[in-house]
Write a protein that holds these residues in place. Sequence first.
Motif, PDB file in Angstrom:
ATOM      1  N   LEU A   6      19.126  12.159   9.822  1.00  0.00           N
ATOM      2  CA  LEU A   6      19.595  13.537   9.802  1.00  0.00           C
ATOM      3  C   LEU A   6      20.982  13.672  10.430  1.00  0.00           C
ATOM      4  CD1 LEU A   6      18.228  15.949   8.578  1.00  0.00           C
ATOM      5  CD2 LEU A   6      17.329  16.533  10.804  1.00  0.00           C
ATOM      6  N   CYS A   7      21.165  13.130  11.633  1.00  0.00           N
ATOM      7  CA  CYS A   7      22.458  13.298  12.307  1.00  0.00           C
ATOM      8  C   CYS A   7      23.327  12.043  12.265  1.00  0.00           C
ATOM      9  CB  CYS A   7      22.253  13.740  13.753  1.00  0.00           C
ATOM     10  SG  CYS A   7      21.582  12.472  14.846  1.00  0.00           S
ATOM     11  N   GLY A   8      22.748  10.875  12.046  1.00  0.00           N
ATOM     12  CA  GLY A   8      23.518   9.650  11.927  1.00  0.00           C
ATOM     13  C   GLY A   8      23.711   8.883  13.213  1.00  0.00           C
ATOM     14  N   VAL A   9      23.146   9.323  14.332  1.00  0.00           N
ATOM     15  CA  VAL A   9      23.303   8.609  15.590  1.00  0.00           C
ATOM     16  C   VAL A   9      22.545   7.282  15.518  1.00  0.00           C
ATOM     17  CG1 VAL A   9      21.336   9.699  16.762  1.00  0.00           C
ATOM     18  CG2 VAL A   9      23.245   8.866  18.102  1.00  0.00           C
ATOM     19  N   ALA A  10      23.131   6.225  16.076  1.00  0.00           N
ATOM     20  CA  ALA A  10      22.510   4.902  16.051  1.00  0.00           C
ATOM     21  C   ALA A  10      21.732   4.677  17.340  1.00  0.00           C
ATOM     22  CB  ALA A  10      23.578   3.826  15.891  1.00  0.00           C
ATOM     23  N   LEU A  11      20.438   4.412  17.203  1.00  0.00           N
ATOM     24  CA  LEU A  11      19.558   4.179  18.339  1.00  0.00           C
ATOM     25  C   LEU A  11      18.651   2.997  18.040  1.00  0.00           C
ATOM     26  CD1 LEU A  11      18.491   7.863  19.086  1.00  0.00           C
ATOM     27  CD2 LEU A  11      20.046   6.461  20.433  1.00  0.00           C
ATOM     28  N   PRO A  12      18.158   2.321  19.081  1.00  0.00           N
ATOM     29  CA  PRO A  12      17.267   1.188  18.821  1.00  0.00           C
ATOM     30  C   PRO A  12      15.891   1.605  18.317  1.00  0.00           C
ATOM     31  CG  PRO A  12      17.605   1.499  21.177  1.00  0.00           C
ATOM     32  CD  PRO A  12      18.510   2.456  20.480  1.00  0.00           C
ATOM     33  N   THR A  13      15.423   2.799  18.682  1.00  0.00           N
ATOM     34  CA  THR A  13      14.104   3.255  18.261  1.00  0.00           C
ATOM     35  C   THR A  13      14.184   4.682  17.752  1.00  0.00           C
ATOM     36  OG1 THR A  13      13.105   1.889  19.983  1.00  0.00           O
ATOM     37  CG2 THR A  13      11.713   3.560  18.979  1.00  0.00           C
ATOM     38  N   LEU A  14      13.661   4.906  16.564  1.00  0.00           N
ATOM     39  CA  LEU A  14      13.613   6.237  15.972  1.00  0.00           C
ATOM     40  C   LEU A  14      12.163   6.617  15.688  1.00  0.00           C
ATOM     41  CD1 LEU A  14      16.523   5.892  13.409  1.00  0.00           C
ATOM     42  CD2 LEU A  14      16.604   7.023  15.619  1.00  0.00           C
ATOM     43  N   ILE A  15      11.918   7.894  15.560  1.00  0.00           N
ATOM     44  CA  ILE A  15      10.576   8.380  15.249  1.00  0.00           C
ATOM     45  C   ILE A  15      10.384   8.326  13.733  1.00  0.00           C
ATOM     46  CG2 ILE A  15       9.030  10.375  15.342  1.00  0.00           C
ATOM     47  CD1 ILE A  15      10.545  11.192  17.912  1.00  0.00           C
ATOM     48  N   PRO A  16       9.376   7.581  13.256  1.00  0.00           N
ATOM     49  CA  PRO A  16       9.156   7.484  11.809  1.00  0.00           C
ATOM     50  C   PRO A  16       8.485   8.745  11.258  1.00  0.00           C
ATOM     51  CG  PRO A  16       7.549   6.163  12.970  1.00  0.00           C
ATOM     52  CD  PRO A  16       8.459   6.740  14.018  1.00  0.00           C
ATOM     53  N   VAL A  17       9.082   9.311  10.227  1.00  0.00           N
ATOM     54  CA  VAL A  17       8.570  10.523   9.590  1.00  0.00           C
ATOM     55  C   VAL A  17       8.345  10.218   8.115  1.00  0.00           C
ATOM     56  CG1 VAL A  17       9.065  12.928   9.035  1.00  0.00           C
ATOM     57  CG2 VAL A  17       9.854  11.976  11.201  1.00  0.00           C
ATOM     58  N   LYS A  18       7.135  10.504   7.618  1.00  0.00           N
ATOM     59  CA  LYS A  18       6.842  10.279   6.204  1.00  0.00           C
ATOM     60  C   LYS A  18       7.310  11.496   5.410  1.00  0.00           C
ATOM     61  CE  LYS A  18       3.288   7.974   4.758  1.00  0.00           C
ATOM     62  NZ  LYS A  18       1.948   7.538   4.350  1.00  0.00           N
ATOM     63  N   VAL A  19       8.205  11.256   4.455  1.00  0.00           N
ATOM     64  CA  VAL A  19       8.807  12.319   3.662  1.00  0.00           C
ATOM     65  C   VAL A  19       8.492  12.058   2.190  1.00  0.00           C
ATOM     66  CG1 VAL A  19      10.989  13.389   3.011  1.00  0.00           C
ATOM     67  CG2 VAL A  19      10.661  12.587   5.336  1.00  0.00           C
ATOM     68  N   TYR A  20       8.071  13.099   1.484  1.00  0.00           N
ATOM     69  CA  TYR A  20       7.781  12.985   0.056  1.00  0.00           C
ATOM     70  C   TYR A  20       9.019  13.396  -0.724  1.00  0.00           C
ATOM     71  CZ  TYR A  20       3.101  12.499   1.738  1.00  0.00           C
ATOM     72  OH  TYR A  20       1.990  12.042   2.410  1.00  0.00           O
ATOM     73  N   LYS A  21       9.655  12.420  -1.353  1.00  0.00           N
ATOM     74  CA  LYS A  21      10.876  12.667  -2.108  1.00  0.00           C
ATOM     75  C   LYS A  21      10.545  12.759  -3.581  1.00  0.00           C
ATOM     76  CE  LYS A  21      14.038  10.583   1.123  1.00  0.00           C
ATOM     77  NZ  LYS A  21      15.324   9.946   1.251  1.00  0.00           N
ATOM     78  N   PRO A  22      10.793  13.917  -4.207  1.00  0.00           N
ATOM     79  CA  PRO A  22      10.475  14.073  -5.635  1.00  0.00           C
ATOM     80  C   PRO A  22      11.202  13.067  -6.519  1.00  0.00           C
ATOM     81  CG  PRO A  22      11.068  16.185  -4.657  1.00  0.00           C
ATOM     82  CD  PRO A  22      11.318  15.138  -3.630  1.00  0.00           C
ATOM     83  N   LYS A  23      12.379  12.661  -6.128  1.00  0.00           N
ATOM     84  CA  LYS A  23      13.165  11.721  -6.924  1.00  0.00           C
ATOM     85  C   LYS A  23      12.499  10.339  -6.998  1.00  0.00           C
ATOM     86  CE  LYS A  23      17.882   9.964  -7.221  1.00  0.00           C
ATOM     87  NZ  LYS A  23      19.204   9.980  -6.619  1.00  0.00           N
ATOM     88  N   PHE A  24      11.752   9.973  -5.963  1.00  0.00           N
ATOM     89  CA  PHE A  24      11.130   8.654  -5.896  1.00  0.00           C
ATOM     90  C   PHE A  24       9.609   8.707  -5.952  1.00  0.00           C
ATOM     91  CE2 PHE A  24      15.184   8.304  -3.596  1.00  0.00           C
ATOM     92  CZ  PHE A  24      15.783   7.323  -4.361  1.00  0.00           C
TER      93      PHE A  24
END
Length: 122
Positions: A6-24
């Motif tokens: 979302l914001c582009g900040v680089a971190l060693p650990t991110l929170i995984p969020v499952k997103v349903y993308k209509p394109k895929f």
Amino acid sequence: MADCDLCGVALPTLIPVKVYKPKFVQSYPQGMWQGLCDQCVGAAIIASEEHARTGTCGTAGTCQLCGSIERLYDVPIIRPSFSKGSEKDTAYLCKRCLTSIGQAKAEWDHDKATHSHEHITH
């Protein structure tokens, strides 16, 4: 290191969020994993609570996380900037993504509480 989707900040650990993308949807019918930083997750949860409290209808457009064309809700985020350090910005997310972020945060907090990440030395 990974970048927040979302914001582009680089971190060693991110929170995984499952997103349903209509394109895929044909390739990933169960959804795709996106990584979000704590600040973006917190801002999305606050925006979701604000929406539930006020009952605003949002604006029509394309969700910046899943790409679907739906009603969007404003999520104030902070993007990193080389010249200014950080810049305030607004991400527009659909209700389905806001719900997924809330669920992911609850699961993330539960996993952190139940699994002690201790290092064993021999």
